[in-house]
Design an enzyme around this catalytic site. Structure first.
Site, PDB file in Angstrom:
ATOM      1  N   ASP A  13      31.459  83.100  41.971  1.00  0.00           N
ATOM      2  CA  ASP A  13      32.356  84.768  42.388  1.00  0.00           C
ATOM      3  C   ASP A  13      33.746  84.160  42.578  1.00  0.00           C
ATOM      4  OD1 ASP A  13      31.343  84.322  44.544  1.00  0.00           O
ATOM      5  OD2 ASP A  13      31.173  86.965  44.647  1.00  0.00           O
TER       6      ASP A  13
ATOM      7  N   CYS B 242      28.535  81.584  45.209  1.00  0.00           N
ATOM      8  CA  CYS B 242      29.351  82.534  45.618  1.00  0.00           C
ATOM      9  C   CYS B 242      29.542  82.040  47.326  1.00  0.00           C
ATOM     10  CB  CYS B 242      28.598  84.215  44.990  1.00  0.00           C
ATOM     11  SG  CYS B 242      26.938  83.748  46.278  1.00  0.00           S
TER      12      CYS B 242
ATOM     13  N   THR C 234      27.507  82.846  50.366  1.00  0.00           N
ATOM     14  CA  THR C 234      26.591  82.238  50.829  1.00  0.00           C
ATOM     15  C   THR C 234      26.042  82.057  49.973  1.00  0.00           C
ATOM     16  OG1 THR C 234      25.304  84.699  50.087  1.00  0.00           O
ATOM     17  CG2 THR C 234      26.439  84.763  52.710  1.00  0.00           C
TER      18      THR C 234
ATOM     19  N   HIS D 136       9.621  69.727  43.348  1.00  0.00           N
ATOM     20  CA  HIS D 136       8.638  70.084  43.296  1.00  0.00           C
ATOM     21  C   HIS D 136       8.698  71.500  42.888  1.00  0.00           C
ATOM     22  CE1 HIS D 136       6.724  68.580  47.174  1.00  0.00           C
ATOM     23  NE2 HIS D 136       6.660  67.123  46.559  1.00  0.00           N
TER      24      HIS D 136
ATOM     25  N   HIS E 184       2.201  70.412  41.156  1.00  0.00           N
ATOM     26  CA  HIS E 184       3.797  71.162  41.034  1.00  0.00           C
ATOM     27  C   HIS E 184       3.604  72.291  39.892  1.00  0.00           C
ATOM     28  CE1 HIS E 184       4.321  69.226  44.890  1.00  0.00           C
ATOM     29  NE2 HIS E 184       4.159  67.868  44.369  1.00  0.00           N
TER      30      HIS E 184
HETATM   31  C1  RB5 Z   1      31.885  88.179  47.838  1.00  0.00           C
HETATM   32  O1  RB5 Z   1      32.545  88.644  49.129  1.00  0.00           O
HETATM   33  C2  RB5 Z   1      30.262  88.206  48.983  1.00  0.00           C
HETATM   34  O2  RB5 Z   1      29.664  89.482  49.103  1.00  0.00           O
HETATM   35  C3  RB5 Z   1      29.491  87.137  47.735  1.00  0.00           C
HETATM   36  O3  RB5 Z   1      30.341  85.986  47.475  1.00  0.00           O
HETATM   37  C4  RB5 Z   1      27.826  86.844  47.757  1.00  0.00           C
HETATM   38  O4  RB5 Z   1      27.777  86.068  49.338  1.00  0.00           O
HETATM   39  C5  RB5 Z   1      27.031  87.603  47.577  1.00  0.00           C
HETATM   40  O5  RB5 Z   1      25.890  86.939  48.399  1.00  0.00           O
END
Ligand code: RB5
Length: 153
Positions: A8, A66, A68, A99, A134
């Site tokens: 994203d 993304c 996180t 694994h 595994h």
């Molecule tokens: C976008 O602001 C953010 O929410 C997205 O990139 C991600 O971290 C969501 O899990």
């Protein structure tokens, strides 16, 4: 080896770094977007695109990014047969393949520096699934998936 990538807006810059890195290593890449960090887009769309390509064997593995690494991995993991691991360290990257036979890797641009992210990519791509005990456990994951997919119908 062919790798499908997507992100994203929150993972766009990291995805671009990874694409450039893989190209330098002569690894074939397919970029499923997004194409900018300026326009806010929805990570589920991009997680699904790569997951679909992995399941259809259009690519061998998928890497998604993304902010996180969490949201886009959750989207990918909704596609039956996908094992997408969110990873922030090199050891877990190796283990997720060795694994868990992870067929997708998810990284967070707001979590990782470029250097560590590329080390993680290397560790994950060069690790091999160990099979054996595994394999039994990975097969158990598929059984859970089958059980709940069936019950929904
Ligand atoms: C976008 O602001 C953010 O929410 C997205 O990139 C991600 O971290 C969501 O899990």
């Amino acid at each position: 080896m062919k790798i499908g990538l997507a992100s994203d807006h929150g993972g766009y810059n990291l995805k671009t770094e990874i694409i450039n890195y893989l190209k330098e290593k002569n690894i074939e890449v397919v970029d499923f977007g997004t194409n900018s960090d300026k326009e806010s887009v929805d990570y589920p769309i991009y997680g699904e695109k790569v997951a679909n390509a992995v399941i259809n064997k259009d690519v061998d593995y998928g890497i998604v990014c993304c902010g996180t690494g969490i949201g886009i991995s959750l989207a990918a993991n909704k596609v039956p047969g996908i094992r997408c691991a969110v990873v922030s360290d090199v050891f877990s990257a190796k283990m997720s393949k060795a694994h868990n036979n992870a067929n997708m890797l998810s990284l967070g641009e707001r979590v990782l520096g470029k250097g560590l992210a590329l080390e993680i990519v290397d560790a994950w791509l060069s690790a091999d699934f160990e099979g054996d005990r595994h394999l039994k456990r990975v097969n158990m994951l598929s059984e859970i998936e089958y059980k709940y997919t069936k019950e929904e119908k």
